[in-house]
Design a protein around this motif. Structure first.
Motif, PDB file in Angstrom:
ATOM      1  N   LYS A 155      47.102 -31.231  21.372  1.00 43.89           N
ATOM      2  CA  LYS A 155      46.266 -30.190  20.788  1.00 43.89           C
ATOM      3  C   LYS A 155      44.927 -30.106  21.528  1.00 43.89           C
ATOM      4  N   PRO A 156      44.420 -28.874  21.750  1.00 46.88           N
ATOM      5  CA  PRO A 156      43.132 -28.719  22.449  1.00 46.88           C
ATOM      6  C   PRO A 156      42.001 -29.497  21.790  1.00 46.88           C
ATOM      7  N   LYS A 157      42.066 -29.648  20.460  1.00 46.75           N
ATOM      8  CA  LYS A 157      41.013 -30.371  19.751  1.00 46.75           C
ATOM      9  C   LYS A 157      40.945 -31.827  20.192  1.00 46.75           C
ATOM     10  N   LYS A 158      42.109 -32.458  20.375  1.00 41.58           N
ATOM     11  CA  LYS A 158      42.134 -33.864  20.796  1.00 41.58           C
ATOM     12  C   LYS A 158      41.637 -34.015  22.236  1.00 41.58           C
ATOM     13  N   ILE A 159      42.044 -33.083  23.100  1.00 43.32           N
ATOM     14  CA  ILE A 159      41.559 -33.132  24.484  1.00 43.32           C
ATOM     15  C   ILE A 159      40.052 -32.932  24.521  1.00 43.32           C
ATOM     16  N   ALA A 160      39.560 -31.996  23.709  1.00 42.88           N
ATOM     17  CA  ALA A 160      38.116 -31.720  23.670  1.00 42.88           C
ATOM     18  C   ALA A 160      37.334 -32.930  23.183  1.00 42.88           C
ATOM     19  N   GLN A 161      37.868 -33.664  22.214  1.00 39.57           N
ATOM     20  CA  GLN A 161      37.186 -34.863  21.714  1.00 39.57           C
ATOM     21  C   GLN A 161      37.070 -35.924  22.813  1.00 39.57           C
ATOM     22  N   SER A 162      38.159 -36.145  23.540  1.00 38.03           N
ATOM     23  CA  SER A 162      38.117 -37.117  24.648  1.00 38.03           C
ATOM     24  C   SER A 162      37.211 -36.621  25.762  1.00 38.03           C
ATOM     25  N   TYR A 163      37.224 -35.311  26.003  1.00 40.91           N
ATOM     26  CA  TYR A 163      36.377 -34.739  27.060  1.00 40.91           C
ATOM     27  C   TYR A 163      34.898 -34.943  26.742  1.00 40.91           C
ATOM     28  N   ARG A 164      34.511 -34.701  25.495  1.00 42.10           N
ATOM     29  CA  ARG A 164      33.105 -34.890  25.107  1.00 42.10           C
ATOM     30  C   ARG A 164      32.685 -36.353  25.238  1.00 42.10           C
ATOM     31  N   ALA A 165      33.597 -37.267  24.882  1.00 42.11           N
ATOM     32  CA  ALA A 165      33.289 -38.698  25.017  1.00 42.11           C
ATOM     33  C   ALA A 165      33.112 -39.087  26.486  1.00 42.11           C
ATOM     34  N   ILE A 166      33.958 -38.537  27.358  1.00 43.05           N
ATOM     35  CA  ILE A 166      33.856 -38.836  28.793  1.00 43.05           C
ATOM     36  C   ILE A 166      32.540 -38.317  29.359  1.00 43.05           C
ATOM     37  N   VAL A 167      32.215 -37.069  29.044  1.00 43.62           N
ATOM     38  CA  VAL A 167      30.987 -36.467  29.571  1.00 43.62           C
ATOM     39  C   VAL A 167      29.757 -37.227  29.091  1.00 43.62           C
ATOM     40  N   LYS A 168      29.767 -37.636  27.827  1.00 45.98           N
ATOM     41  CA  LYS A 168      28.605 -38.312  27.256  1.00 45.98           C
ATOM     42  C   LYS A 168      28.451 -39.725  27.795  1.00 45.98           C
ATOM     43  N   GLN A 169      29.528 -40.515  27.764  1.00 49.33           N
ATOM     44  CA  GLN A 169      29.414 -41.924  28.139  1.00 49.33           C
ATOM     45  C   GLN A 169      29.340 -42.136  29.651  1.00 49.33           C
ATOM     46  N   LEU A 170      29.930 -41.232  30.428  1.00 52.73           N
ATOM     47  CA  LEU A 170      29.844 -41.348  31.883  1.00 52.73           C
ATOM     48  C   LEU A 170      28.678 -40.547  32.453  1.00 52.73           C
ATOM     49  N   ASP A 171      27.992 -39.826  31.572  1.00 53.23           N
ATOM     50  CA  ASP A 171      26.827 -39.020  31.973  1.00 53.23           C
ATOM     51  C   ASP A 171      27.194 -38.063  33.116  1.00 53.23           C
ATOM     52  N   LEU A 172      28.281 -37.327  32.928  1.00 51.43           N
ATOM     53  CA  LEU A 172      28.730 -36.380  33.948  1.00 51.43           C
ATOM     54  C   LEU A 172      27.881 -35.118  33.905  1.00 51.43           C
ATOM     55  N   LYS A 173      27.604 -34.573  35.070  1.00 53.60           N
ATOM     56  CA  LYS A 173      26.881 -33.317  35.179  1.00 53.60           C
ATOM     57  C   LYS A 173      27.904 -32.208  35.434  1.00 53.60           C
ATOM     58  N   ILE A 174      28.344 -31.571  34.370  1.00 46.63           N
ATOM     59  CA  ILE A 174      29.377 -30.549  34.473  1.00 46.63           C
ATOM     60  C   ILE A 174      28.732 -29.185  34.707  1.00 46.63           C
ATOM     61  N   PRO A 175      29.098 -28.485  35.776  1.00 48.40           N
ATOM     62  CA  PRO A 175      28.509 -27.165  36.027  1.00 48.40           C
ATOM     63  C   PRO A 175      29.008 -26.129  35.026  1.00 48.40           C
ATOM     64  N   VAL A 176      28.217 -25.089  34.849  1.00 45.02           N
ATOM     65  CA  VAL A 176      28.580 -24.009  33.939  1.00 45.02           C
ATOM     66  C   VAL A 176      29.732 -23.206  34.538  1.00 45.02           C
ATOM     67  N   VAL A 177      30.643 -22.754  33.683  1.00 46.61           N
ATOM     68  CA  VAL A 177      31.774 -21.958  34.147  1.00 46.61           C
ATOM     69  C   VAL A 177      31.277 -20.644  34.735  1.00 46.61           C
ATOM     70  N   ASN A 178      31.810 -20.294  35.889  1.00 51.79           N
ATOM     71  CA  ASN A 178      31.455 -19.035  36.541  1.00 51.79           C
ATOM     72  C   ASN A 178      32.118 -17.884  35.790  1.00 51.79           C
ATOM     73  N   GLN A 179      31.309 -17.081  35.098  1.00 53.52           N
ATOM     74  CA  GLN A 179      31.849 -15.985  34.297  1.00 53.52           C
ATOM     75  C   GLN A 179      32.550 -14.933  35.160  1.00 53.52           C
ATOM     76  N   VAL A 180      32.037 -14.712  36.373  1.00 53.03           N
ATOM     77  CA  VAL A 180      32.647 -13.704  37.250  1.00 53.03           C
ATOM     78  C   VAL A 180      34.068 -14.127  37.629  1.00 53.03           C
ATOM     79  N   SER A 181      34.249 -15.384  37.981  1.00 54.19           N
ATOM     80  CA  SER A 181      35.583 -15.882  38.327  1.00 54.19           C
ATOM     81  C   SER A 181      36.517 -15.809  37.134  1.00 54.19           C
ATOM     82  N   CYS A 182      35.978 -16.138  35.960  1.00 56.86           N
ATOM     83  CA  CYS A 182      36.776 -16.084  34.733  1.00 56.86           C
ATOM     84  C   CYS A 182      37.228 -14.657  34.446  1.00 56.86           C
ATOM     85  N   LEU A 183      36.308 -13.703  34.599  1.00 54.38           N
ATOM     86  CA  LEU A 183      36.632 -12.295  34.354  1.00 54.38           C
ATOM     87  C   LEU A 183      37.639 -11.782  35.371  1.00 54.38           C
ATOM     88  N   SER A 184      37.499 -12.201  36.619  1.00 53.41           N
ATOM     89  CA  SER A 184      38.429 -11.770  37.668  1.00 53.41           C
ATOM     90  C   SER A 184      39.837 -12.288  37.402  1.00 53.41           C
TER      91      SER A 184
END
Length: 307
Positions: free
Chosen positions: A193-222
């Motif tokens: 489920k996306p919810k479980k992946i999102a929970q693990s993703y938030r834990a990874i980003v927080k504890q590993l202090d990852l600098k995740i770039p913002v999603v490119n809206q233009v690429s997403c729209l394309s």
């Protein structure tokens, strides 16, 4: 520092626009047209090899598997072949064959004598399946393996499913390399489920202090536009609406995929494109409710003539 982009000499012209402006991105593993952006090929393996040329004219290429973060032992383990022949190609005796069989078994067991090695082997098998199904390059997979190893070191995997943490690591790697893959894309190929992946993703980003770039809206729209098959005029109008939304600062705190789908639906209404909210939602892999809610929010702020 060398560039990761170079002009491809294997193919000279773009199949869409016909221009000689093809570029090979070694990190993403793609060949695309610099002029129109059309992707010619993707998931290309790096076929470069180390070689040593001696004065006698012989070309002795270095062989062997390269080191990889996505292998439990980095690809540095020994491997005893299955061919029961000696160096001259003659069959070996039955007693020697039995000895070799025992050595092979001991060699395989020695590679997995630690619990962490078993963990990595299971995790990286899942990672390989995810890569095959969502179609990302080896560079993304290697980064996902590195993130997973760091997650294990920080004990993020404790109390969590290995598969969920692997999926979250792949999603983090996709975000970090600007590879447009959503949580829903990874959820569907892993049956998590996306919810479980999102929970693990938030834990990874927080504890590993990852600098995740913002999603490119233009690429997403394309990407959504290409999946839906809208006209270039509608796509251009959607880009204009997206620019206005960014100027008005109404994109913050919104799911980039949902907001892009709503903007594209808005453009389809103005240009009289026969696409429904459900069709746009399916092309963007979000729910029709999300498209409808984001559309009404945008319409209240950005007023455009629908007639």
């Amino acid at each position: 520092m060398t560039s990761n982009l170079y002009f491809s000499n294997d193919m000279l012209r773009c199949g869409r626009c016909g221009k000689e402006s093809l570029i090979h991105d070694k990190i993403l593993g793609e060949i695309f047209c610099k002029s129109c952006g059309f992707v010619i090929d993707e998931k290309i393996n790096d076929l470069n090899h180390d070689s040593i040329n001696f004065d006698d004219g012989k070309n002795n290429r270095r062989t062997g598997t390269k080191m990889s973060m996505s292998v439990h032992d980095f690809g540095l383990s020994t491997m005893i072949g299955d061919i029961n022949k000696d160096a001259k190609g003659n069959p070996i005796s039955a007693s020697t064959n039995a000895t070799l069989k025992r050595i092979r078994i001991l060699d395989q067991r020695s590679q997995l004598h630690k619990h962490i090695d078993i963990n990595y082997r299971l995790a990286f098998d899942v990672l390989q399946r995810i890569q095959d199904k969502i179609g990302v390059s080896d560079h993304v997979k290697e980064l996902a393996a590195y993130i997973y190893r760091k997650a294990v070191e920080q004990k993020i995997t404790q109390g969590r499913s290995i598969n969920a943490v692997v999926a979250a690591s792949m999603y983090a790697a996709c975000r970090n390399t600007y590879t447009l893959r959503t949580l829903r894309d990874i959820s569907e190929v892993t049956d998590i489920k996306p919810k479980k992946i999102a929970q693990s993703y938030r834990a990874i980003v927080k504890q590993l202090d990852l600098k995740i770039p913002v999603v490119n809206q233009v690429s997403c729209l394309s990407k959504i536009s290409n999946n839906l098959g809208v006209s270039e005029k509608t796509k251009y109008l959607a880009m204009e609406i997206l620019k206005k939304a960014a100027d008005l600062q109404i994109l913050a705190g919104r799911d980039p995929v949902g907001i892009s789908a709503a903007i594209l639906y808005y453009a389809c209404l103005i240009k009289k494109e026969p696409f429904t909210q459900t069709q746009v939602a399916e092309a963007s892999r979000v729910t029709a409710v999300t498209v409808r809610n984001r559309f009404h929010e945008i319409k209240k702020i950005i007023h455009l003539d629908l007639n």
